[in-house]
Design an enzyme around this catalytic site. Structure first.
Site, PDB file in Angstrom:
ATOM      1  N   HIS A   1       0.833  -1.207   0.000  1.00  0.00           N
ATOM      2  CA  HIS A   1       0.000   0.000   0.000  1.00  0.00           C
ATOM      3  C   HIS A   1       0.867   1.257   0.000  1.00  0.00           C
ATOM      4  O   HIS A   1       0.372   2.320   0.339  1.00  0.00           O
ATOM      5  CB  HIS A   1      -0.910   0.007   1.240  1.00  0.00           C
ATOM      6  CG  HIS A   1      -1.942  -1.073   1.214  1.00  0.00           C
ATOM      7  ND1 HIS A   1      -2.403  -1.703   2.345  1.00  0.00           N
ATOM      8  CD2 HIS A   1      -2.611  -1.655   0.189  1.00  0.00           C
ATOM      9  CE1 HIS A   1      -3.308  -2.612   2.025  1.00  0.00           C
ATOM     10  NE2 HIS A   1      -3.442  -2.609   0.719  1.00  0.00           N
ATOM     11  N   HIS A   2       2.153   1.126  -0.360  1.00  0.00           N
ATOM     12  CA  HIS A   2       3.007   2.324  -0.291  1.00  0.00           C
ATOM     13  C   HIS A   2       2.582   3.365  -1.306  1.00  0.00           C
ATOM     14  O   HIS A   2       2.879   4.541  -1.154  1.00  0.00           O
ATOM     15  CB  HIS A   2       4.494   1.963  -0.453  1.00  0.00           C
ATOM     16  CG  HIS A   2       4.890   1.688  -1.864  1.00  0.00           C
ATOM     17  ND1 HIS A   2       4.515   0.533  -2.541  1.00  0.00           N
ATOM     18  CD2 HIS A   2       5.613   2.407  -2.752  1.00  0.00           C
ATOM     19  CE1 HIS A   2       4.998   0.580  -3.767  1.00  0.00           C
ATOM     20  NE2 HIS A   2       5.671   1.704  -3.919  1.00  0.00           N
TER      21      HIS A   2
ATOM     22  N   LYS B   1      -2.455  -2.530  -7.858  1.00  0.00           N
ATOM     23  CA  LYS B   1      -2.706  -2.903  -9.253  1.00  0.00           C
ATOM     24  C   LYS B   1      -2.183  -4.289  -9.544  1.00  0.00           C
ATOM     25  O   LYS B   1      -1.075  -4.638  -9.126  1.00  0.00           O
ATOM     26  CB  LYS B   1      -1.974  -1.890 -10.152  1.00  0.00           C
ATOM     27  CG  LYS B   1      -2.295  -1.994 -11.587  1.00  0.00           C
ATOM     28  CD  LYS B   1      -3.420  -1.067 -11.959  1.00  0.00           C
ATOM     29  CE  LYS B   1      -3.943  -1.304 -13.353  1.00  0.00           C
ATOM     30  NZ  LYS B   1      -4.742  -2.520 -13.478  1.00  0.00           N
TER      31      LYS B   1
ATOM     32  N   LYS C   1       7.452  -4.567 -10.063  1.00  0.00           N
ATOM     33  CA  LYS C   1       7.269  -4.225 -11.472  1.00  0.00           C
ATOM     34  C   LYS C   1       6.834  -2.764 -11.630  1.00  0.00           C
ATOM     35  O   LYS C   1       7.383  -2.024 -12.436  1.00  0.00           O
ATOM     36  CB  LYS C   1       6.190  -5.167 -12.033  1.00  0.00           C
ATOM     37  CG  LYS C   1       6.005  -5.108 -13.509  1.00  0.00           C
ATOM     38  CD  LYS C   1       4.921  -6.077 -13.958  1.00  0.00           C
ATOM     39  CE  LYS C   1       5.282  -7.519 -13.708  1.00  0.00           C
ATOM     40  NZ  LYS C   1       4.319  -8.463 -14.318  1.00  0.00           N
TER      41      LYS C   1
ATOM     42  N   LYS D   1      -2.681  -8.812  -6.807  1.00  0.00           N
ATOM     43  CA  LYS D   1      -2.994  -9.877  -7.777  1.00  0.00           C
ATOM     44  C   LYS D   1      -4.245 -10.589  -7.315  1.00  0.00           C
ATOM     45  O   LYS D   1      -4.527 -10.645  -6.112  1.00  0.00           O
ATOM     46  CB  LYS D   1      -1.845 -10.893  -7.858  1.00  0.00           C
ATOM     47  CG  LYS D   1      -1.834 -11.672  -9.147  1.00  0.00           C
ATOM     48  CD  LYS D   1      -1.213 -10.867 -10.267  1.00  0.00           C
ATOM     49  CE  LYS D   1      -1.229 -11.586 -11.586  1.00  0.00           C
ATOM     50  NZ  LYS D   1      -0.451 -10.840 -12.597  1.00  0.00           N
TER      51      LYS D   1
ATOM     52  N   SER E   1      -1.899  -0.155 -18.743  1.00  0.00           N
ATOM     53  CA  SER E   1      -3.031  -0.101 -17.807  1.00  0.00           C
ATOM     54  C   SER E   1      -3.036   1.237 -17.073  1.00  0.00           C
ATOM     55  O   SER E   1      -4.085   1.823 -16.818  1.00  0.00           O
ATOM     56  CB  SER E   1      -2.938  -1.226 -16.773  1.00  0.00           C
ATOM     57  OG  SER E   1      -3.506  -2.402 -17.286  1.00  0.00           O
TER      58      SER E   1
HETATM   59  P1  NAD Z   1      -3.302 -16.319 -21.941  1.00  0.00           P
HETATM   60  O1  NAD Z   1      -4.296 -17.124 -21.220  1.00  0.00           O
HETATM   61  O2  NAD Z   1      -3.766 -15.316 -22.928  1.00  0.00           O
HETATM   62  O3  NAD Z   1      -2.266 -17.268 -22.730  1.00  0.00           O
HETATM   63  C1  NAD Z   1      -1.561 -18.313 -22.159  1.00  0.00           C
HETATM   64  C2  NAD Z   1      -1.227 -19.295 -23.270  1.00  0.00           C
HETATM   65  O4  NAD Z   1      -0.378 -20.332 -22.764  1.00  0.00           O
HETATM   66  C3  NAD Z   1      -2.445 -19.977 -23.849  1.00  0.00           C
HETATM   67  O5  NAD Z   1      -2.433 -19.860 -25.263  1.00  0.00           O
HETATM   68  C4  NAD Z   1      -2.287 -21.421 -23.389  1.00  0.00           C
HETATM   69  O6  NAD Z   1      -2.873 -22.361 -24.276  1.00  0.00           O
HETATM   70  C5  NAD Z   1      -0.794 -21.552 -23.347  1.00  0.00           C
HETATM   71  N1  NAD Z   1      -0.346 -22.695 -22.535  1.00  0.00           N
HETATM   72  C6  NAD Z   1      -0.959 -23.308 -21.487  1.00  0.00           C
HETATM   73  N2  NAD Z   1      -0.232 -24.344 -21.036  1.00  0.00           N
HETATM   74  C7  NAD Z   1       0.859 -24.414 -21.820  1.00  0.00           C
HETATM   75  C8  NAD Z   1       1.969 -25.295 -21.874  1.00  0.00           C
HETATM   76  N3  NAD Z   1       2.116 -26.296 -21.008  1.00  0.00           N
HETATM   77  N4  NAD Z   1       2.907 -25.085 -22.826  1.00  0.00           N
HETATM   78  C9  NAD Z   1       2.775 -24.068 -23.720  1.00  0.00           C
HETATM   79  N5  NAD Z   1       1.736 -23.200 -23.719  1.00  0.00           N
HETATM   80  C10 NAD Z   1       0.786 -23.373 -22.787  1.00  0.00           C
HETATM   81  O7  NAD Z   1      -2.393 -15.657 -20.811  1.00  0.00           O
HETATM   82  P2  NAD Z   1      -1.481 -14.371 -20.935  1.00  0.00           P
HETATM   83  O8  NAD Z   1      -2.272 -13.192 -20.533  1.00  0.00           O
HETATM   84  O9  NAD Z   1      -0.778 -14.403 -22.236  1.00  0.00           O
HETATM   85  O10 NAD Z   1      -0.453 -14.642 -19.742  1.00  0.00           O
HETATM   86  C11 NAD Z   1       0.668 -15.499 -19.914  1.00  0.00           C
HETATM   87  C12 NAD Z   1       1.689 -15.155 -18.833  1.00  0.00           C
HETATM   88  O11 NAD Z   1       2.054 -13.779 -18.944  1.00  0.00           O
HETATM   89  C13 NAD Z   1       1.216 -15.347 -17.402  1.00  0.00           C
HETATM   90  O12 NAD Z   1       2.317 -15.740 -16.619  1.00  0.00           O
HETATM   91  C14 NAD Z   1       0.791 -13.945 -16.995  1.00  0.00           C
HETATM   92  O13 NAD Z   1       0.849 -13.763 -15.594  1.00  0.00           O
HETATM   93  C15 NAD Z   1       1.838 -13.133 -17.700  1.00  0.00           C
HETATM   94  N6  NAD Z   1       1.459 -11.734 -17.927  1.00  0.00           N
HETATM   95  C16 NAD Z   1       0.353 -11.398 -18.637  1.00  0.00           C
HETATM   96  C17 NAD Z   1       0.049 -10.045 -18.855  1.00  0.00           C
HETATM   97  C18 NAD Z   1      -1.113  -9.606 -19.703  1.00  0.00           C
HETATM   98  O14 NAD Z   1      -1.230  -8.391 -19.951  1.00  0.00           O
HETATM   99  N7  NAD Z   1      -1.943 -10.503 -20.198  1.00  0.00           N
HETATM  100  C19 NAD Z   1       0.856  -9.060 -18.282  1.00  0.00           C
HETATM  101  C20 NAD Z   1       1.995  -9.433 -17.562  1.00  0.00           C
HETATM  102  C21 NAD Z   1       2.282 -10.782 -17.396  1.00  0.00           C
END
Ligand code: NAD
Length: 475
Positions: free
Chosen positions: A69-70, A75, A99, A111, A367
């Site tokens: 909460h700093h 977010k 981040k 989160k 965002s």
């Molecule tokens: P998403 O659900 O859109 O995509 C994830 C993809 O990974 C899917 O296509 C899924 O089928 C695939 N997947 C699942 N199991 C798998 C496996 N064993 N091997 C290969 N592929 C596999 O999710 P996202 O939003 O792209 O998020 C992915 C990562 O990025 C997460 O760790 C998330 O925390 C991180 N992230 C996302 C955002 C964002 O803006 N969406 C921002 C920062 C970090």
């Protein structure tokens, strides 16, 4: 299909984050108490609520963790996955604090997660679960433009964010800033252009900036620039697909893609859009003409390339496969794709790991732009686009009359162009990723021998530590 990237049973993701924090905190000047406060999760809300699914009532387990909460609001994204648990949400919330600090976004970290497999529910059922989760957050004052602002994450997207915004607005009639309670919304529902691809684009900008530093590339035995670099991406979701797209557009060669059903590899390059179309038609990336199929998806990560982008799940590179990774640069698109053991193995091999809390910060950066748009109630570019075009036109006319020559129509259009919302968002994101990369690099140079993750933690701890010091401790 056997999964070679399974997580060791004993591994705690949150402890892994703490371990990295402790390693970096030695390079900072803060007293123990301040460091303990930076590390601690300020609030953990674990809930269970009933939802009627068909003829049955299902009890759904969900979380929202506010790590710091700093700065307010907090977010962080909301994920839908059967792997959601308290440890994971706490770790991801902590990473969000660091981040935000790294990319100079004035938020504390948070989160959320709902422990469901979204593929097992209809759209209507998912909407019910999402709306119920939101009303639980409202009841406990865990959501709001000045309190805590969720966003998409694994298994969620603009659709879910729209349901959250609508539920919040319904429960808070008259709140003029209601749309700022969540980001990653569709553009028609208060979203910002460029948010959807922001994380993948940020991954590209971050890796490209590193590749532009000739001195660092020489140490890896690589030439500077992104052009011609061979890239493997794990995950074709929001982050992975967009990262792959921007790498291809930027001149890199996409040689491997890993998805949950298997992987494909092709040394001469993969046509991403054609592969996506093939998957849409057949339900799988496997069996695409000209590609080598890799039945065991995790094996694709071990194939030859310059840059590896794990952009799906956490802990996929761990003690069991890290020494087989051939990439010289690993860019963490996903959150926590490397275990601390894997980090050590790759560092010892001289691989540069670009850490998640910098590299995938494009999502939270944009965002932040969306939240600013919601609070200001005006589209970026609305006030100045025409003005800029008029000024550019006057300058160009003056130059043309002075030199007695005219530019062609294509050049004229480019020179006159005033910024649209998406131009400003991309430019703000690019500037953020470049600026933050160099802050981290400077921290590496100032602390010889530290890896990039430790350097990123040092940058984050310094910023959050100063905020706590200047905030004072409430008596
Ligand atoms: P998403 O659900 O859109 O995509 C994830 C993809 O990974 C899917 O296509 C899924 O089928 C695939 N997947 C699942 N199991 C798998 C496996 N064993 N091997 C290969 N592929 C596999 O999710 P996202 O939003 O792209 O998020 C992915 C990562 O990025 C997460 O760790 C998330 O925390 C991180 N992230 C996302 C955002 C964002 O803006 N969406 C921002 C920062 C970090």
């Amino acid at each position: 299909m056997a999964d070679t990237t399974a997580t060791p049973a004993h591994y705690s993701f949150f402890e892994g984050v703490e371990r990295n924090f402790d390693k970096a905190s030695k390079y900072t000047r803060f007293e123990k108490g301040i460091l303990e406060q930076i590390k601690a999760c300020n609030a953990v809300y674990r809930m269970k609520f009933p939802v009627r699914i068909g003829d049955n009532v299902e009890v759904v387990e969900a979380y929202r963790v506010q790590h710091s909460h700093h700065k307010l609001p907090c977010k962080g994204g909301i994920r839908f996955s059967m792997d959601v648990n308290q440890d994971e949400v706490m770790a991801l919330a902590a990473l969000m604090t660091y981040k935000c600090a790294i990319v100079n976004v004035p938020f504390g970290g948070a989160k959320g997660g709902i422990r469901i497999n979204p593929k097992s529910y209809s759209t209507y059922e998912l909407e019910k679960i999402t709306r119920r989760y939101t009303s639980e957050l409202v009841k406990k004052n865990f959501i709001g433009a000045g309190i805590d602002v969720p966003a998409p994450d694994y298994g969620t997207g603009a659709r879910e964010m729209s349901w959250i915004a609508d539920t919040f607005a319904t429960l808070n009639p008259g709140d003029i800033n209601a749309m700022g309670c969540v980001t990653g919304k569709p553009v028609t529902q208060g979203g910002v252009r460029g948010r959807q691809e922001a994380t993948g684009l940020g991954v590209f900008y971050g890796v490209r900036e590193m590749c532009n530093v000739a001195e660092d590339m020489a140490k890896l035995g690589l030439t500077p620039g992104i052009k011609g670099k061979k890239v493997i991406v794990q995950g074709l979701g929001n982050v992975g697909y967009n990262a792959a797209k921007f790498f291809s557009q930027g001149g890199a060669i996409l040689v491997g893609i890993a998805e949950y059903e298997g992987g494909v590899y092709c040394e001469t390059g993969i046509d991403l859009e054609a592969l996506v179309a093939h998957r849409k038609a057949t339900g799988s990336i496997l069996g695409f003409a000209g590609m080598t199929d890799v039945a065991e998806s995790g094996k694709v990560l071990e194939m030859p390339c310059d840059i590896l982008i794990p952009a799906a799940l956490e802990n996929v590179i761990n003690a069991s496969n890290a020494d087989r990774i051939q990439a010289k640069i690993v860019g963490e698109g996903a959150n926590g794709p490397l275990t601390p053991e894997a980090d050590e193995i790759l560092n010892a091999k001289g691989v540069i790991v670009i850490p998640d809390m910098f590299l995938n910060a494009g999502g939270v950066t944009v965002s932040y732009f969306e939240w600013l748009k919601n609070l200001s109630h005006v589209r970026f570019g609305r006030m100045d686009k025409r003005f800029t075009e008029n000024v550019n036109s006057q300058i160009l006319n003056s130059v043309e009359s002075l030199i007695g020559k005219s530019v062609n129509e294509v050049e004229r259009k480019m020179i006159l162009h005033g910024p649209d919302e998406v131009d400003l968002v991309y430019s703000g994101l690019e500037d953020t990723m470049i600026g933050s990369f160099h802050e981290i690099r400077e921290s590496m140079l100032a602390n010889p021998g530290v890896d990039m993750r430790t350097a990123a933690f040092i940058v984050a701890i310094n910023k959050v530590g100063v905020a706590y010091e200047e905030l004072g401790i409430f008596p």
